[in-house]
Motif scaffolding. Sequence first.
Motif, mmCIF file in Angstrom:
data_model
loop_
_atom_site.group_PDB
_atom_site.id
_atom_site.type_symbol
_atom_site.label_atom_id
_atom_site.label_comp_id
_atom_site.label_asym_id
_atom_site.label_seq_id
_atom_site.Cartn_x
_atom_site.Cartn_y
_atom_site.Cartn_z
ATOM 1 N N ALA A 164 0.827 -1.204 0.000
ATOM 2 C CA ALA A 164 0.000 0.000 0.000
ATOM 3 C C ALA A 164 0.862 1.255 0.000
ATOM 4 O O ALA A 164 0.579 2.223 -0.728
ATOM 5 C CB ALA A 164 -0.916 -0.001 1.233
ATOM 6 N N VAL A 165 1.929 1.263 0.799
ATOM 7 C CA VAL A 165 2.818 2.427 0.887
ATOM 8 C C VAL A 165 3.453 2.713 -0.473
ATOM 9 O O VAL A 165 3.497 3.871 -0.934
ATOM 10 C CB VAL A 165 3.901 2.188 1.958
ATOM 11 N N VAL A 166 3.938 1.664 -1.119
ATOM 12 C CA VAL A 166 4.591 1.836 -2.426
ATOM 13 C C VAL A 166 3.590 2.367 -3.449
ATOM 14 O O VAL A 166 3.902 3.274 -4.240
ATOM 15 C CB VAL A 166 5.218 0.502 -2.891
ATOM 16 N N LYS A 167 2.387 1.820 -3.444
ATOM 17 C CA LYS A 167 1.379 2.280 -4.407
ATOM 18 C C LYS A 167 1.062 3.758 -4.200
ATOM 19 O O LYS A 167 0.943 4.522 -5.176
ATOM 20 C CB LYS A 167 0.105 1.435 -4.277
ATOM 21 N N SER A 493 2.287 5.696 8.230
ATOM 22 C CA SER A 493 1.205 5.666 9.230
ATOM 23 C C SER A 493 0.025 6.530 8.799
ATOM 24 O O SER A 493 -1.082 6.376 9.324
ATOM 25 C CB SER A 493 1.718 6.097 10.610
ATOM 26 N N ALA A 494 0.223 7.426 7.835
ATOM 27 C CA ALA A 494 -0.894 8.225 7.309
ATOM 28 C C ALA A 494 -1.917 7.349 6.584
ATOM 29 O O ALA A 494 -3.048 7.768 6.364
ATOM 30 C CB ALA A 494 -0.373 9.306 6.364
ATOM 31 N N LEU A 495 -1.528 6.121 6.219
ATOM 32 C CA LEU A 495 -2.427 5.208 5.510
ATOM 33 C C LEU A 495 -3.161 4.267 6.473
ATOM 34 O O LEU A 495 -3.921 3.399 6.051
ATOM 35 C CB LEU A 495 -1.636 4.347 4.504
ATOM 36 N N PRO A 504 -4.611 -1.840 -0.933
ATOM 37 C CA PRO A 504 -5.441 -1.445 -2.086
ATOM 38 C C PRO A 504 -6.463 -2.483 -2.567
ATOM 39 O O PRO A 504 -7.207 -2.208 -3.485
ATOM 40 C CB PRO A 504 -4.402 -1.149 -3.172
ATOM 41 N N ASP A 505 -6.472 -3.672 -1.949
ATOM 42 C CA ASP A 505 -7.534 -4.620 -2.299
ATOM 43 C C ASP A 505 -8.862 -4.108 -1.731
ATOM 44 O O ASP A 505 -8.907 -3.565 -0.630
ATOM 45 C CB ASP A 505 -7.225 -5.999 -1.717
#
Length: 905
Positions: A164-167, A493-495, A504-505
């Motif tokens: 998720a972070v990379v995306k 951590s913002a995500l 992202p699923d």
Amino acid sequence: MTDQNPATEPAATELPKTFEPAEMEARWYAHWESTGQFRPERPDAQPFTIVNPPPNVTGNLHIGHALDNTLQDIVIRYERLRGKDALWVVGTDHAGIATQMVVERQMEAKQDKRTNYSREGFVEKVWEWKAESGGQITRQLRRLGCSMDWSREQFTMDPHFTRAVVKVFVDLYNQGLIYRDKRLVNWDPKLKTAISDLEVETQELKGSFWHFRYPLADGVTLDNGQDFIEVATTRPETMLADMAVAVHPTDERYASVIGKDILQPITGRRFKVVADEHADPELGSGAVKITPGHDFNDFEVGKRAGIEPRDMLNMFDAEANVVQVADNLIPAEFVGMERFEARKLVVRRMKELGFLIPHITKDKEGNEAEHDAEPRTIQTPFGDRGGVVIEPWLTDQWYVDAEKLAAAPMEAVRSGAIEIVPKTWEKTFFNWMENIQPWCVSRQLWWGHRIPAWYGSDGKCYVAESEDEARAQAGEGITLERDPDVLDTWFSSALWPFATLGWPDQTDLLKKHYPNDLLISGFDILFFWDARMAMQGIHFMNEVPWKRLYLHGLVRAADGSKMSKSKGNVVDPLILVDQYGADALRFFMAAMESQGRDIKMDERRVEGYRNFATKLWNAARFCQSNGIGASQSLAAPTATSAVNKWIVGEVVETLAELDKAMADLRFDAAANIIYHFVWDQFCDWYIELVKGNFDAETKAVAGWVLDQILVMLHPFMPFVTEELWSKMGTRPYDLIVAKWPQPDAGVDAAAKREVEWLIALVSNLRTAKNELGIAPGAKLDAYLPEPSAATRAIIDANTGAIDRLARLSSIHFEAAPAGAAMQVGAGDANIVIPLEGVIDIAAEKARLEKALATAEKEARSLEGRLSNPKFVEKAKPEAVEKARADHAAHAAEADRLRAALARLG
């Protein structure tokens, strides 16, 4: 409290005489967690979701964590009891700097170091550390009673979270919202990385303020003929990279030289005198030396003066040692020198060259003395991890365009899509968001999310979710080298509100539990975490991350000062748990959490709430001993007696008040509502009023009321309530998943008037006896001429209780005999109690008058001190506070004594 009506009474287990929380707390927590009770299966129930601010994986529970997590647990237990699919997401943050430091320290202890390993080898060491030692704080959260969904415990470096972070990084880059730029950052020369403002601690240090002459070039002079401009600084070493001198545009002293050249004496560098409002004409000479590569204000002045960041001079390396700059004008003797040694040499050389302006002081006799500098107390930034002075450093970093991302959260708060509680924080939120700066998200570490950017041999940068994708972008024949930096932990951590749910699923969990309902956070991370969650959540989910944001204060030392290790006033919450139990600490936190205020630590209050738990324990034992057990009904049992009708009505009113307080997030009000109901109405009055009269109705009502107490109190004191719930009878389910009260009853106004009349009579009579020194058990006669019909009815219906509790042998409905008497009010009645033969009237008057004179004298003395401005301004705050408290106590005592004298007539 079930919907069932078994034919037999539920079996109770006799409660031990002594309330001991330690064993009980460990036993119940293990039971709850092992049986999956923190998130019971409720697929069709209304969702309720909160996420914990993920503590550092290196962390230990401190008093701030105890407050933050207690408030969250109160809310989640409350909503679980109300039947919701209550999910409390739990996890830890990988804490890039902190974790890398911990592992490197361990390596140093073994005469090893990070650079002995490849990057991959060191990261493997960190994972080994996490498996062995990480997560201490999660074990400590369990001791506090936090009912988190441990089955889904998250870690910001988990594979799904990393994806998720990379995306997010790649998507923001492709949208033009992430970019690489040369700007000033907070640089930690020990850790050799950029750090955030939150990781900077300002300390007051004794320092110096030096004044220097900078000569004007080409024979230019000021209007007064002076051929130099005076500048002053606390950091003389930075003059080696000066690029301008700024004066205010309206400062007439310098109007003629704006745009002219001025010289830096040691380097010989020529630069301009520039006009900029940063220079304050009222401070010092009104002129400021500008070093844009090493000061945040100067950086902005430099940009306004037309100096591009790529052209700003950088005179330090990563360890804050002097390096040569682009124009090669720094003398060789400074190159390689440590920054504070360079400071000393700069001052010495300026003095030798005649450009140091001495600081002149005078002693009492008027004798002058000359000093190199003016002594100053300087606010100095330190890295909270590295422990060294932070250096503003010009470097290439990755930045998020926070200004664009901030627009949507601001609109969400304005529209009410996000409610900030207390509302007073909105002003601070908008002030920061409207003036937001680019967010530096790169860190020069090995532990963390590696930035997904590759630099090609063609001079281009390729940002992609994998190296294969980057190679595909670059094409044939281009060699790639990955960016060595990692992302700031605040970026990942913002995500937290959506990546923890599977994004992202598009998981079922994400669809059901995003947006979250509530975020509880300390106000100190409003911008570092809360605002950034709002930015990322709205941007990627097209919806706010949470509907409400509750900001609590800090827990301070008893004297109101901030807790710090250096002051030695840090309170370990686990020690308090060991001493008083988790329930007592939790209740203290809730009762003291008043919106918008910090909490003063008060161990006596914690002890007091341990006594509260003991009071409830003893009340339950008393009920058991009188055949009172678990209730068999959610609805209130049928009540015919006034006292039973009254206590049912008190439950109804307490429940309504408690629900309102929880809806408003008034934790202090909620705690105090249930506290006073348990202690005052139930333990002190109801049990007293029904003693000796435990008929079937009273047993049913008392058992039902005790069950309501256990359920309403459970969010605040989960352990003692669960223990009592289990011991009062066999239950089909544990209290943690019971049902929130549904009394299906109202308030009987007549019963309420009757019982409150009795309570007023007994309370006021006990107070009067105490004031006049009459023994509490002394039986007295009373007179009440011409009572109202309602009062007469109450007295006639409660003669037994009046005799037993008020200790009145009789109330005569006629005028009292002549002589000294005291008067006691109850409802519309003014009851007269003769005192002849009860006390020595003259002696009691003399005693009261003497005590009154003493109290009034003390109150006047303290009032005099408090009205003296010098005392209030100069005394220590705790001394002033004590004086105010003492004054209030003496004034109250004087009022009490005057009332006692008035009773004697």
